[in-house]
Scaffold this active site. Structure first.
Site, PDB file in Angstrom:
ATOM      1  N   ASN A  13       0.866  -1.183   0.000  1.00  0.00           N
ATOM      2  CA  ASN A  13       0.000   0.000   0.000  1.00  0.00           C
ATOM      3  C   ASN A  13       0.901   1.231   0.000  1.00  0.00           C
ATOM      4  O   ASN A  13       1.519   1.549   1.015  1.00  0.00           O
ATOM      5  CB  ASN A  13      -0.902  -0.039   1.252  1.00  0.00           C
ATOM      6  CG  ASN A  13      -1.728   1.222   1.402  1.00  0.00           C
ATOM      7  OD1 ASN A  13      -1.797   2.058   0.492  1.00  0.00           O
ATOM      8  ND2 ASN A  13      -2.369   1.372   2.559  1.00  0.00           N
ATOM      9  N   LYS A  15       0.065   4.289  -0.218  1.00  0.00           N
ATOM     10  CA  LYS A  15      -0.579   5.459   0.420  1.00  0.00           C
ATOM     11  C   LYS A  15      -0.399   6.695  -0.464  1.00  0.00           C
ATOM     12  O   LYS A  15      -0.362   6.568  -1.686  1.00  0.00           O
ATOM     13  CB  LYS A  15      -0.031   5.645   1.841  1.00  0.00           C
ATOM     14  CG  LYS A  15      -0.161   4.348   2.661  1.00  0.00           C
ATOM     15  CD  LYS A  15       0.042   4.515   4.130  1.00  0.00           C
ATOM     16  CE  LYS A  15      -0.125   3.167   4.825  1.00  0.00           C
ATOM     17  NZ  LYS A  15      -0.031   3.248   6.271  1.00  0.00           N
ATOM     18  N   HIS A  99      -9.629   1.114   5.227  1.00  0.00           N
ATOM     19  CA  HIS A  99      -8.315   1.292   5.857  1.00  0.00           C
ATOM     20  C   HIS A  99      -8.460   2.236   7.045  1.00  0.00           C
ATOM     21  O   HIS A  99      -9.242   3.192   6.995  1.00  0.00           O
ATOM     22  CB  HIS A  99      -7.323   1.851   4.839  1.00  0.00           C
ATOM     23  CG  HIS A  99      -5.914   1.817   5.334  1.00  0.00           C
ATOM     24  ND1 HIS A  99      -5.422   2.757   6.207  1.00  0.00           N
ATOM     25  CD2 HIS A  99      -4.912   0.935   5.120  1.00  0.00           C
ATOM     26  CE1 HIS A  99      -4.165   2.441   6.501  1.00  0.00           C
ATOM     27  NE2 HIS A  99      -3.825   1.352   5.855  1.00  0.00           N
ATOM     28  N   GLU A 101      -6.749   4.616   8.078  1.00  0.00           N
ATOM     29  CA  GLU A 101      -6.528   6.047   7.783  1.00  0.00           C
ATOM     30  C   GLU A 101      -7.787   6.657   7.172  1.00  0.00           C
ATOM     31  O   GLU A 101      -8.090   7.836   7.394  1.00  0.00           O
ATOM     32  CB  GLU A 101      -5.300   6.199   6.869  1.00  0.00           C
ATOM     33  CG  GLU A 101      -4.015   5.987   7.672  1.00  0.00           C
ATOM     34  CD  GLU A 101      -2.837   5.426   6.896  1.00  0.00           C
ATOM     35  OE1 GLU A 101      -2.840   5.469   5.653  1.00  0.00           O
ATOM     36  OE2 GLU A 101      -1.901   4.921   7.554  1.00  0.00           O
ATOM     37  N   GLU A 171      -5.350  -4.860  10.711  1.00  0.00           N
ATOM     38  CA  GLU A 171      -4.316  -3.841  10.859  1.00  0.00           C
ATOM     39  C   GLU A 171      -4.529  -3.104  12.182  1.00  0.00           C
ATOM     40  O   GLU A 171      -5.360  -2.188  12.256  1.00  0.00           O
ATOM     41  CB  GLU A 171      -4.396  -2.837   9.701  1.00  0.00           C
ATOM     42  CG  GLU A 171      -4.051  -3.417   8.359  1.00  0.00           C
ATOM     43  CD  GLU A 171      -3.462  -2.360   7.435  1.00  0.00           C
ATOM     44  OE1 GLU A 171      -2.378  -2.601   6.894  1.00  0.00           O
ATOM     45  OE2 GLU A 171      -4.057  -1.292   7.275  1.00  0.00           O
ATOM     46  N   GLY A 177       2.556   2.533  10.801  1.00  0.00           N
ATOM     47  CA  GLY A 177       3.494   3.641  10.630  1.00  0.00           C
ATOM     48  C   GLY A 177       4.216   4.025  11.915  1.00  0.00           C
ATOM     49  O   GLY A 177       4.839   5.077  11.989  1.00  0.00           O
ATOM     50  N   SER A 217       3.509  -1.938  10.256  1.00  0.00           N
ATOM     51  CA  SER A 217       4.970  -1.954  10.425  1.00  0.00           C
ATOM     52  C   SER A 217       5.606  -3.289  10.029  1.00  0.00           C
ATOM     53  O   SER A 217       6.510  -3.768  10.715  1.00  0.00           O
ATOM     54  CB  SER A 217       5.345  -1.576  11.867  1.00  0.00           C
ATOM     55  OG  SER A 217       4.939  -0.246  12.130  1.00  0.00           O
TER      56      SER A 217
HETATM   57  P1  13P Z   1       3.076   0.570   7.687  1.00  0.00           P
HETATM   58  O1  13P Z   1       3.600  -0.726   7.117  1.00  0.00           O
HETATM   59  O2  13P Z   1       3.776   1.779   7.149  1.00  0.00           O
HETATM   60  O3  13P Z   1       2.948   0.527   9.158  1.00  0.00           O
HETATM   61  O4  13P Z   1       1.559   0.703   7.122  1.00  0.00           O
HETATM   62  C1  13P Z   1       0.694  -0.348   7.274  1.00  0.00           C
HETATM   63  C2  13P Z   1      -0.520  -0.079   6.472  1.00  0.00           C
HETATM   64  O5  13P Z   1      -1.289   0.807   6.797  1.00  0.00           O
HETATM   65  C3  13P Z   1      -0.741  -0.873   5.253  1.00  0.00           C
HETATM   66  O6  13P Z   1      -2.022  -0.664   4.743  1.00  0.00           O
END
Ligand code: 13P
Length: 258
Positions: A13, A15, A99, A101, A171, A177, A217
């Protein structure tokens, strides 16, 4: 061990990162690094603006294209939104739905997640439906209640034959992150809970076919231990998917194990 019926799936992903030129550079590097990965499914989720160019770049590979979001209506006066048909039009096979976010920064509710995943299925896209608890919820020991509530609303009115087309992702919000990942045991416990929920609400053969990914992560260093968990069928990788070597390392390790 993952039963044969669940091929590992690793999704990057990206982002809100990468211009069109940067996306092509990244995916071209990945193509070279991953020419030989026949036992595992790999997908990348670039930003909307790079989907078409990445789709063209991937046309001679087995890698799939995923979008990071979609709207549930088919067309009309919805300024700034993108429909499932538009995603199909540029070559997407999958789409992330719910997601954290999107939930936390843009106010997406479980009901909206349900509308989006229903629309994705109608557009013949594979929804990758994300659930997960935040830190306060984990510390209050309410992780499994939160996951249950998210699944109950998100999957309401989804028929069994449609369910088989979906991918789920756990997740934990506190691990996204932050550099803190769930331990394999923590991930394994939630994945097992999710599979059991699917068995109760659908049936065992269906539940055993659904892939449940872990995200938060994930790095080349922690991916192998997470993937050893019986109910962890793949990974949803954020930051580490922006670096071709890191992402390829994660995929290649799994390829060797499969
Ligand atoms: P990170 O791997 O940067 O923690 O992000 C995870 C994520 O949100 C994947 O969709």
């Amino acid at each position: 061990m993952i039963p044969d019926l669940r091929r590992p799936l690793i999704v990057g992903n990206w982002k809100m990162n990468n211009t069109v030129a940067e996306s092509i550079k990244l995916v071209t590097a990945l193509k070279h690094l991953l020419v030989d990965s026949p036992h595992i499914d790999v997908a990348v989720a670039p930003p909307f603006t790079a989907l078409y160019s990445v789709s063209v770049a991937l046309s001679d590979t087995n890698m799939s294209l995923a979008a990071q979001n979609m709207f549930w209506e088919e067309d009309g006066a919805f300024t700034g939104e993108i429909s499932g048909a538009f995603l199909k039009d540029v070559g997407c096979e999958m789409v992330l739905v719910g997601h954290s976010e999107r939930r936390n920064l843009f106010g997406e509710t479980d009901k909206m997640v349900n509308q989006k995943l229903q629309a994705a299925l109608k557009s013949d896209l594979i929804p990758i439906v994300c659930v997960g608890e935040n830190l306060a919820q984990r510390e209050k020991d309410s992780t499994l209640d939160v996951i249950e509530a998210q699944m109950r609303v998100a999957f309401s009115d989804v028929a069994m034959h449609d369910f088989e087309k979906m991918v789920l992702a756990y997740e934990p919000v506190w691990a996204i992150g932050t550099g803190k990942n769930a331990t394999p045991q923590q991930a394994g416990e939630v994945h097992h809970f999710m599979r059991t929920w699917l068995m109760k609400h659908y049936d065992a053969p269906t539940a055993n076919r659904i892939r449940i990914l872990y995200g938060g992560s994930v790095k080349p260093e922690n991916a192998p231990a997470l993937m050893k968990e019986t109910h962890v069928d793949g990974l949803l990788v954020g930051g580490a998917s922006l670096d071709s070597d890191s992402f390829a390392k994660i995929v290649k390790f799994e390829e060797r194990m499969s």
